[in-house]
Design a protein around this motif. Structure first.
Motif, PDB file in Angstrom:
ATOM      1  N   PHE A 224       0.783  -1.051   0.358  1.00  0.00           N
ATOM      2  CA  PHE A 224       0.213  -0.027  -0.389  1.00  0.00           C
ATOM      3  C   PHE A 224       0.803   0.854  -0.385  1.00  0.00           C
ATOM      4  N   LYS A 225       2.735   0.814   0.037  1.00  0.00           N
ATOM      5  CA  LYS A 225       3.012   2.141   0.370  1.00  0.00           C
ATOM      6  C   LYS A 225       3.164   3.049  -0.747  1.00  0.00           C
ATOM      7  N   PRO A 226       2.679   4.138  -1.202  1.00  0.00           N
ATOM      8  CA  PRO A 226       2.204   5.241  -2.000  1.00  0.00           C
ATOM      9  C   PRO A 226       3.925   5.202  -2.689  1.00  0.00           C
ATOM     10  N   VAL A 227       4.106   5.147  -4.546  1.00  0.00           N
ATOM     11  CA  VAL A 227       4.914   5.977  -4.651  1.00  0.00           C
ATOM     12  C   VAL A 227       5.479   7.893  -4.451  1.00  0.00           C
ATOM     13  N   ASP A 228       6.235   7.690  -4.230  1.00  0.00           N
ATOM     14  CA  ASP A 228       6.395   9.194  -3.729  1.00  0.00           C
ATOM     15  C   ASP A 228       7.907  10.110  -4.059  1.00  0.00           C
ATOM     16  N   VAL A 229       7.647   9.397  -4.760  1.00  0.00           N
ATOM     17  CA  VAL A 229       8.949  10.468  -5.362  1.00  0.00           C
ATOM     18  C   VAL A 229       8.973  10.680  -6.933  1.00  0.00           C
ATOM     19  N   GLU A 230       9.228  11.475  -8.035  1.00  0.00           N
ATOM     20  CA  GLU A 230       8.967  11.868  -8.776  1.00  0.00           C
ATOM     21  C   GLU A 230       9.934  10.651 -10.100  1.00  0.00           C
ATOM     22  N   ASP A 231      10.612  10.113  -9.912  1.00  0.00           N
ATOM     23  CA  ASP A 231      11.560   9.350 -10.884  1.00  0.00           C
ATOM     24  C   ASP A 231      10.825   8.229  -9.881  1.00  0.00           C
ATOM     25  N   ILE A 232      10.117   6.924 -10.929  1.00  0.00           N
ATOM     26  CA  ILE A 232       9.418   5.785 -10.201  1.00  0.00           C
ATOM     27  C   ILE A 232      10.696   4.784 -10.077  1.00  0.00           C
ATOM     28  N   LEU A 233      11.789   4.950 -10.799  1.00  0.00           N
ATOM     29  CA  LEU A 233      13.056   4.489 -10.392  1.00  0.00           C
ATOM     30  C   LEU A 233      13.703   4.281  -9.781  1.00  0.00           C
ATOM     31  N   SER A 234      13.651   5.329  -8.703  1.00  0.00           N
ATOM     32  CA  SER A 234      13.971   6.125  -7.500  1.00  0.00           C
ATOM     33  C   SER A 234      12.809   5.949  -6.333  1.00  0.00           C
ATOM     34  N   HIS A 235      11.597   4.374  -6.305  1.00  0.00           N
ATOM     35  CA  HIS A 235      10.730   4.436  -5.580  1.00  0.00           C
ATOM     36  C   HIS A 235      12.064   3.140  -4.819  1.00  0.00           C
ATOM     37  N   PRO A 236      11.890   3.441  -3.538  1.00  0.00           N
ATOM     38  CA  PRO A 236      12.296   1.860  -2.744  1.00  0.00           C
ATOM     39  C   PRO A 236      11.758   0.815  -3.101  1.00  0.00           C
ATOM     40  N   MET A 237      11.639  -0.144  -3.445  1.00  0.00           N
ATOM     41  CA  MET A 237      11.193  -1.536  -3.805  1.00  0.00           C
ATOM     42  C   MET A 237      10.966  -2.151  -1.743  1.00  0.00           C
ATOM     43  N   HIS A 238       9.492  -2.626  -1.695  1.00  0.00           N
ATOM     44  CA  HIS A 238       9.348  -3.101  -1.140  1.00  0.00           C
ATOM     45  C   HIS A 238       9.432  -5.034  -1.564  1.00  0.00           C
ATOM     46  N   SER A 239      10.116  -5.100   0.081  1.00  0.00           N
ATOM     47  CA  SER A 239      10.248  -6.713   0.100  1.00  0.00           C
ATOM     48  C   SER A 239       9.371  -7.496   0.897  1.00  0.00           C
ATOM     49  N   GLU A 240       8.897  -8.742  -0.296  1.00  0.00           N
ATOM     50  CA  GLU A 240       7.913 -10.254   0.459  1.00  0.00           C
ATOM     51  C   GLU A 240       8.578 -11.100   0.159  1.00  0.00           C
ATOM     52  N   TYR A 241       8.279 -11.505   1.413  1.00  0.00           N
ATOM     53  CA  TYR A 241       8.613 -13.413   1.519  1.00  0.00           C
ATOM     54  C   TYR A 241       8.268 -14.383   0.143  1.00  0.00           C
ATOM     55  N   PHE A 242       8.671 -14.913  -0.426  1.00  0.00           N
ATOM     56  CA  PHE A 242       8.089 -16.068  -1.011  1.00  0.00           C
ATOM     57  C   PHE A 242       8.734 -17.279  -0.957  1.00  0.00           C
ATOM     58  N   GLU A 243       8.151 -18.290  -1.695  1.00  0.00           N
ATOM     59  CA  GLU A 243       8.207 -19.477  -2.078  1.00  0.00           C
ATOM     60  C   GLU A 243       7.360 -19.706  -2.923  1.00  0.00           C
ATOM     61  N   ILE A 244       8.627 -20.660  -4.181  1.00  0.00           N
ATOM     62  CA  ILE A 244       7.830 -21.711  -4.976  1.00  0.00           C
ATOM     63  C   ILE A 244       8.029 -23.223  -5.105  1.00  0.00           C
ATOM     64  N   ASP A 245       7.256 -23.943  -4.098  1.00  0.00           N
ATOM     65  CA  ASP A 245       7.749 -25.767  -3.760  1.00  0.00           C
ATOM     66  C   ASP A 245       8.091 -26.345  -5.477  1.00  0.00           C
ATOM     67  N   LEU A 246       8.631 -27.013  -5.511  1.00  0.00           N
ATOM     68  CA  LEU A 246       8.742 -27.985  -6.316  1.00  0.00           C
ATOM     69  C   LEU A 246       7.928 -28.496  -7.838  1.00  0.00           C
ATOM     70  N   ASP A 247       7.177 -28.532  -7.198  1.00  0.00           N
ATOM     71  CA  ASP A 247       5.606 -28.891  -8.256  1.00  0.00           C
ATOM     72  C   ASP A 247       5.455 -28.067  -9.410  1.00  0.00           C
ATOM     73  N   ALA A 248       5.137 -26.740  -8.573  1.00  0.00           N
ATOM     74  CA  ALA A 248       5.112 -25.472  -9.007  1.00  0.00           C
ATOM     75  C   ALA A 248       6.311 -25.298 -10.401  1.00  0.00           C
ATOM     76  N   LYS A 249       7.797 -25.155  -9.289  1.00  0.00           N
ATOM     77  CA  LYS A 249       8.853 -24.923 -10.264  1.00  0.00           C
ATOM     78  C   LYS A 249       8.467 -25.461 -11.543  1.00  0.00           C
ATOM     79  N   LYS A 250       8.296 -26.983 -11.457  1.00  0.00           N
ATOM     80  CA  LYS A 250       8.378 -27.641 -12.232  1.00  0.00           C
ATOM     81  C   LYS A 250       7.126 -27.586 -13.367  1.00  0.00           C
ATOM     82  N   ALA A 251       6.207 -27.083 -13.008  1.00  0.00           N
ATOM     83  CA  ALA A 251       4.700 -26.219 -13.620  1.00  0.00           C
ATOM     84  C   ALA A 251       5.424 -25.207 -14.631  1.00  0.00           C
TER      85      ALA A 251
END
Length: 346
Positions: A224-251
């Motif tokens: 939900f964090k708004p982008v509050d810099v005028e150049d979008i590439l200067s926005h510090p992107m948030h990080s989120e934990y992810f996992e892809i199990d072996l079945d999904a990886k194969k798919a």
């Protein structure tokens, strides 16, 4: 639209602005879920079709593999008091290492403050970060809590953290409405909202016709964090934990065409496509200068102006077309944001 085509610059945050009438912000979901409106944008034909989720199957291209996010929303919002007696509100965000947790706290706190909540839950403030976040440890009866024990308590005493734009407190019905049918792994503080439109019947029909796979990205408050810099590439992107199990990886490795249900699934798949990592922190920022390389089709909701999510939509169909499609949705009274209607990009 606020923007003139002449002024549009995909690198400028202001180019992703649009005006949404307040009455189009959805505060409750459509019932039944698949009665929500669906805008279908066909890229190759440059054509928009208006339909509902009930007819979604008619528009999904043949021979695609479908990917969904099985994260589950925690009752992450709790209310308590400081050791000084002052009231505070705490929003759990995500676990860090060694049973430390990243949180947001409404109310002034400093390092060393003790916080007290229902059910003998208390917390100690360990760090105060410049971005407004805080690092804490949680205890129950003086025993430091691991993640699963903490989630168990939060789900007993906490509230679902509905997005601020809903402008209301959570209700009993939200406990069902704000979880997907396939929510499985606790860790999110926001729902993967494109998936809220599925009914059991629609999901069963999709499973009969298409290979359906699940991966996990725990949606954080940074979404939900708004982008509050005028150049979008200067926005510090948030990080989120992810996992892809072996079945999904194969798919994923074998998929000829991929339909991602939601921006969270898109970012997870695209991060994997770039790094080959199947677990960790995803901080990928998709935008018109960083387009998808693995995801072909996207099912999603309508997103906030000047957000990284509307920039992700523009990575699929370009900035001008994104604004045009959003205006078309507004003109047709689509409901926006988490409990709102959706769009399918094919």
């Amino acid at each position: 639209m606020k923007n003139n085509k002449i002024d549009l610059d995909p690198l400028k945050t202001s180019s992703y602005d649009y005006t949404l009438p307040k009455e189009l912000i959805a505060t409750h979901p459509a019932y039944p879920a698949d009665s929500a409106k669906l805008l279908v944008y066909n890229k190759s034909e440059d054509k928009i079709t208006h339909t509902t989720f009930k007819d979604l199957m008619q528009f999904i291209p043949d021979a695609v593999s479908i990917f969904l996010n099985d994260t589950k929303v925690i009752k992450a919002r709790i209310f308590g008091k400081k050791d000084s007696g002052g009231k505070i509100e705490l929003l759990f965000n995500k676990p860090l290492f060694m049973d430390r947790y990243l949180v947001m706290i409404r109310g002034k706190v400093k390092v060393g403050n003790k916080l007290f909540f229902d059910n003998n839950l208390n917390a100690e403030v360990l760090e105060v970060n410049e971005d407004g976040s805080r690092v804490v440890s949680f205890f129950k009866d003086d025993k430091k809590l691991d993640f699963l024990s903490l989630v168990d308590i939060l789900n007993k005493i906490g509230h679902l953290p509905l997005p601020p734009y809903m402008n209301r407190e959570d209700e009993e019905k939200d406990n069902q409405d704000y979880q997907t049918l396939f929510a499985k792994k606790y860790g999110a503080v926001a729902a993967p909202t494109a998936s809220l439109h599925f009914t059991e019947e629609l999901l069963n029909n999709i499973n009969k016709k298409f290979p359906v796979n699940y991966l996990t990205l725990h949606v954080g408050a940074g979404t939900f964090k708004p982008v509050d810099v005028e150049d979008i590439l200067s926005h510090p992107m948030h990080s989120e934990y992810f996992e892809i199990d072996l079945d999904a990886k194969k798919a994923l490795d074998e998929a000829k065409k991929v339909l991602a249900v939601g921006t969270t699934v898109t970012r997870t798949i695209e991060y994997y496509a770039r790094t080959n990592k199947i677990q960790g922190e995803c901080d990928l920022f998709l935008n018109p200068l960083n387009k998808p390389i693995k995801v072909d089709h996207l099912l999603t909701n309508f997103h906030l102006p000047k957000s990284t999510l509307i920039m992700l939509i523009a990575s699929f169909i370009g900035l001008e077309k994104t604004l045009e499609v959003y205006q078309e949705a507004i003109n047709n009274n689509y409901r926006f944001y988490s409990y709102g209607d959706g769009m399918l990009i094919i």
